[in-house]
Design an enzyme around this catalytic site. Structure first.
Site, PDB file in Angstrom:
ATOM      1  N   HIS A  17      -9.247   8.434  -8.475  1.00  0.00           N
ATOM      2  CA  HIS A  17      -9.279   7.612  -7.257  1.00  0.00           C
ATOM      3  C   HIS A  17      -8.661   8.354  -6.073  1.00  0.00           C
ATOM      4  CE1 HIS A  17      -8.957   3.629  -5.106  1.00  0.00           C
ATOM      5  NE2 HIS A  17      -8.022   4.311  -4.471  1.00  0.00           N
ATOM      6  N   GLU A  18      -7.441   8.818  -6.261  1.00  0.00           N
ATOM      7  CA  GLU A  18      -6.756   9.475  -5.141  1.00  0.00           C
ATOM      8  C   GLU A  18      -7.424  10.785  -4.763  1.00  0.00           C
ATOM      9  OE1 GLU A  18      -4.832   7.799  -3.458  1.00  0.00           O
ATOM     10  OE2 GLU A  18      -4.371   6.202  -4.878  1.00  0.00           O
ATOM     11  N   HIS A  61       1.721  -3.079   0.572  1.00  0.00           N
ATOM     12  CA  HIS A  61       0.422  -2.752   1.161  1.00  0.00           C
ATOM     13  C   HIS A  61       0.245  -3.401   2.531  1.00  0.00           C
ATOM     14  CE1 HIS A  61      -0.919  -1.122  -2.697  1.00  0.00           C
ATOM     15  NE2 HIS A  61      -1.999  -0.693  -2.084  1.00  0.00           N
ATOM     16  N   ILE A  62       0.696  -4.640   2.675  1.00  0.00           N
ATOM     17  CA  ILE A  62       0.414  -5.348   3.933  1.00  0.00           C
ATOM     18  C   ILE A  62       1.610  -5.402   4.875  1.00  0.00           C
ATOM     19  CG2 ILE A  62      -1.334  -6.741   2.771  1.00  0.00           C
ATOM     20  CD1 ILE A  62       0.577  -9.152   3.030  1.00  0.00           C
ATOM     21  N   PHE A  63       2.820  -5.081   4.388  1.00  0.00           N
ATOM     22  CA  PHE A  63       3.977  -5.147   5.274  1.00  0.00           C
ATOM     23  C   PHE A  63       4.541  -3.781   5.646  1.00  0.00           C
ATOM     24  CE2 PHE A  63       4.154  -9.477   3.412  1.00  0.00           C
ATOM     25  CZ  PHE A  63       4.042 -10.181   4.606  1.00  0.00           C
ATOM     26  N   GLY A 109       2.363  -0.842   4.673  1.00  0.00           N
ATOM     27  CA  GLY A 109       1.216   0.049   4.528  1.00  0.00           C
ATOM     28  C   GLY A 109       0.192  -0.263   5.599  1.00  0.00           C
ATOM     29  N   GLY A 110      -1.035   0.142   5.395  1.00  0.00           N
ATOM     30  CA  GLY A 110      -2.049  -0.050   6.426  1.00  0.00           C
ATOM     31  C   GLY A 110      -2.989  -1.200   6.169  1.00  0.00           C
TER      32      GLY A 110
END
Length: 676
Positions: free
Chosen positions: A455-456, A589-591, A593-594
């Site tokens: 994935h990465e 992820h949401i706080f 990250g993007g």
């Protein structure tokens, strides 16, 4: 910056690529690169000194960015270029997109605001950046704060040798660094300082390889409960530092920022730079939920039935799911995920990955030398077909270091392609896999970790194989956020929907024997074990993310209360949330990250990636040695990987696929023919 402002404001200035786009792109280039490298180092080698340094310069970095994006002379120069058909027509299509994206960027950064509104907007930007950093630091510090010392192997019954070794190593490391008080030995024996690091001392942490092993394998339900509740409570009042107010503050500031820019809420603002609209994202999530929920209900009933028939509880608790799912996979498919690890030594996984991308995209990968930030970090060079000069370099930092490295896995671009200045891409791929176990045992990956690696690296390929001449659009630059997971998720299908890729990798690290055909067959069959549960969990997070950014928390409303309310209203969970559930407090992820108001992007891009892989199937390009693999791979490389943000993601996808995306392939791969 001031010189460019003066130039573009002068009488007779004619905006063009050379006079405007190029010098504008170079503004702050050195600063952004240096700050980006420092931020990367903080994520992999966190320290008080690095935190202090970044905290010191962050306000100036943000002020510089605000000054540029809110410059009226620069905005008017871009606006004039866009509105003049003659001047705009002289630009290449990619340069025209640069103009459009910059004009949108000016708007999103408050260029149209005046007076006190500008001051408030800039203050919000500063505070949001600071709060995001505080959120991230709190999660890392909370993760590091929880430790459980265990005396005696019997307490960890069920855990395989590899995570036991990791726990012993952790106990030894902490004893060497800080001293370790594990309390009395179960036998009543009084231990000396020197005995505290003996073989029967184990340290559990909330780092993924440690907590995940406990929740999957530990026979002791009480231990699983303790670890589960601790992981659930990270960065809350139950396991400080507490992010509750950070969550509330970030959401409120995002809402206010949206209002200042003329939007009803932060979701509306976020969708300005996405491939989807809110309505389309919600429709996709609800369409998938209506399929996933009944299947998840069936999956859960099946799991409960298995538990009850095999000596387990009839009513499963949250900390039972991973344990009994693992038991059922073993029983139904005669597969032990831990027993598969010896067939996936890291070196063979890398060889298989590099071989696949070589056959598909005509590239080769070789080890390279250069500075690193840790002894375990490796540097590689990537060469394109027919070239003896590297097209790009990438670092692999794959092993867990919970005391200094944030959790998860990610790709980060440290340098973007800039053909004109001779700069080539430099990429980092970071994971948190178990390190080598010692005694000659190499790092052995689970099949899930192999997925993570593929994935990465898919992200890395988009960053490294770009041919986009406009640096700001190279790689993932300018790509709508809900399309960036296309290249990464696409790579995972080669593990799940073909046999030869895994066969080429899977050889026992000791004997060199191939993975037995029946074991491989059962592994592939197990991939669709209880798919409804997995999809429903991801849909819950996507729906929750949109909800809290559409309707900010009310006065007195706690984040976990909203989480529970969304689950109840939208039917996205099968088990009632626990009172200790503080998931939003560490939803990085949401706080930090993007993915704020954009977590749905994983499912949106999953539609794209599944549909993209389906074309390889349709062209008979997924078979070993297929003459069509390089042909379809070249098309994928020349569009999805090469173009970057030079065109809208929907147009790039259509150029590859020949049509708009369809959900058919995703449903088929997820649920089989029964979903169609």
């Amino acid at each position: 910056f001031k010189a460019l402002e003066k130039t573009v404001a002068a009488t007779g200035f004619q905006p063009s690529h050379e006079s405007l786009l190029k010098p504008y792109r170079l503004l702050g280039d050195r600063l952004s690169r240096a700050y980006g490298i420092a931020s990367h180092l903080k994520s992999v080698r966190d320290s008080k000194e690095l935190r202090t340094a970044l905290d010191t310069v962050r306000p100036d970095v943000i002020r510089q960015g605000d000054s540029v994006s809110q410059s009226k002379p620069l905005f008017h120069a871009f606006d004039r270029l866009r509105k003049d058909p003659h001047l705009f027509g002289k630009l290449t299509p990619a340069q025209q997109r640069v103009v459009d994206l910059n004009l949108l960027g000016f708007k999103m950064q408050g260029n149209g605001l005046e007076g006190k509104a500008v001051e408030e907007f800039n203050a919000l930007n500063q505070r949001l950046s600071n709060m995001s950093t505080i959120f991230s630091n709190n999660v890392l510090d909370s993760t590091k704060a929880w430790k459980k010392c265990v005396r005696g192997r019997e307490a960890l019954k069920g855990l395989p040798e590899a995570p036991l070794h990791l726990a012993r190593e952790a106990a030894t490391s902490l004893a060497d660094a800080d001293g370790l008080n594990c309390g009395p030995h179960p036998s009543g024996q009084v231990l000396t300082e020197g005995a505290k690091t003996k073989e029967d001392t184990y340290l559990l942490t909330l780092d993924g390889p440690s907590s995940g092993a406990v929740l999957t394998y530990a026979e002791d339900a009480g231990l699983r409960e303790e670890v589960y509740l601790a992981s659930l409570a990270e960065a809350s009042e139950l396991l400080p530092p507490d992010n509750t107010e950070a969550v509330r503050t970030i959401l409120a500031m995002r809402q206010r920022k949206a209002e200042l820019l003329g939007f009803k809420n932060y979701v509306e603002l976020s969708m300005q730079q996405k491939m989807a609209t809110y309505e389309k994202a919600e429709k996709l999530l609800e369409d998938l939920r209506t399929i996933a929920y009944p299947k998840a209900t069936e999956d859960f009933a099946d799991l409960k039935n298995f538990s009850a028939k095999n000596g387990g509880p009839a009513e499963l608790r949250h900390w039972d799911l991973g344990f009994w799912s693992n038991k059922q996979v073993k029983a139904d498919f005669d597969i032990d995920p831990e027993a598969l690890r010896p067939y996936f030594p890291l070196d063979r996984c890398l060889q298989g990955l590099f071989s696949l991308v070589g056959q598909m995209f005509g590239v080769r990968v070789e080890p390279a030398s250069g500075p690193t930030w840790h002894k375990d970090v490796q540097l590689f060079a990537l060469y394109t077909k027919g070239s003896n000069k590297p097209a790009a370099h990438f670092y692999l930092d794959l092993f867990t270091r919970p005391h200094e490295k944030r959790a998860g896995a990610w790709m980060n671009g440290l340098a973007d392609l800039d053909v004109e200045r001779g700069r080539k891409p430099l990429t980092t791929i970071v994971g948190n896999f178990r390190p080598p176990a010692g005694d000659g045992v190499p790092a052995l990956l689970s099949f899930g970790e192999l997925h993570t690696l593929f994935h990465e690296f898919g992200h890395g390929l988009q960053h490294m194989l770009t041919t986009q001449a406009e640096p700001s659009l190279a790689g993932m630059g300018g790509v709508e956020w809900d399309a960036v997971e296309l290249s990464s998720q696409f790579m995972e299908y080669w593990l799940d929907e073909t046999d030869w890729v895994v066969k080429d990798i899977a050889k026992h690290y000791k004997t060199g024997e191939d993975i037995p055909p029946e074991m491989l067959h059962q592994l592939k069959a197990s991939l669709r074990f209880h798919p409804g549960l997995g999809m429903l969990g991801q849909l819950h997070l996507s729906i929750l993310d949109l909800d809290i950014h559409m309707r900010p928390l009310k006065a007195g409303e706690k984040p976990n209360e909203r989480d529970a309310a969304v689950a109840a209203a939208r039917h996205t969970r099968l088990l009632k949330p626990l009172s200790q559930d503080r998931f939003l407090n560490h939803f990085s992820h949401i706080f930090s990250g993007g993915y704020s108001a954009g977590y749905y992007s994983y499912k949106w891009a999953e539609v794209l990636s599944a549909d993209a892989f389906a074309l390889f199937e349709e062209k008979n390009a997924t078979q070993r040695g297929s003459l069509h693999l390089a042909e379809v791979g070249a098309l994928f490389a020349s569009t999805v990987l090469a173009e970057g943000g030079g065109r809208k993601a929907a147009d790039v996808f259509a150029s590859f696929r020949g049509r708009a995306p369809s959900t058919e392939a995703l449903l088929r791969y997820s649920f089989g023919g029964a979903a169609m």
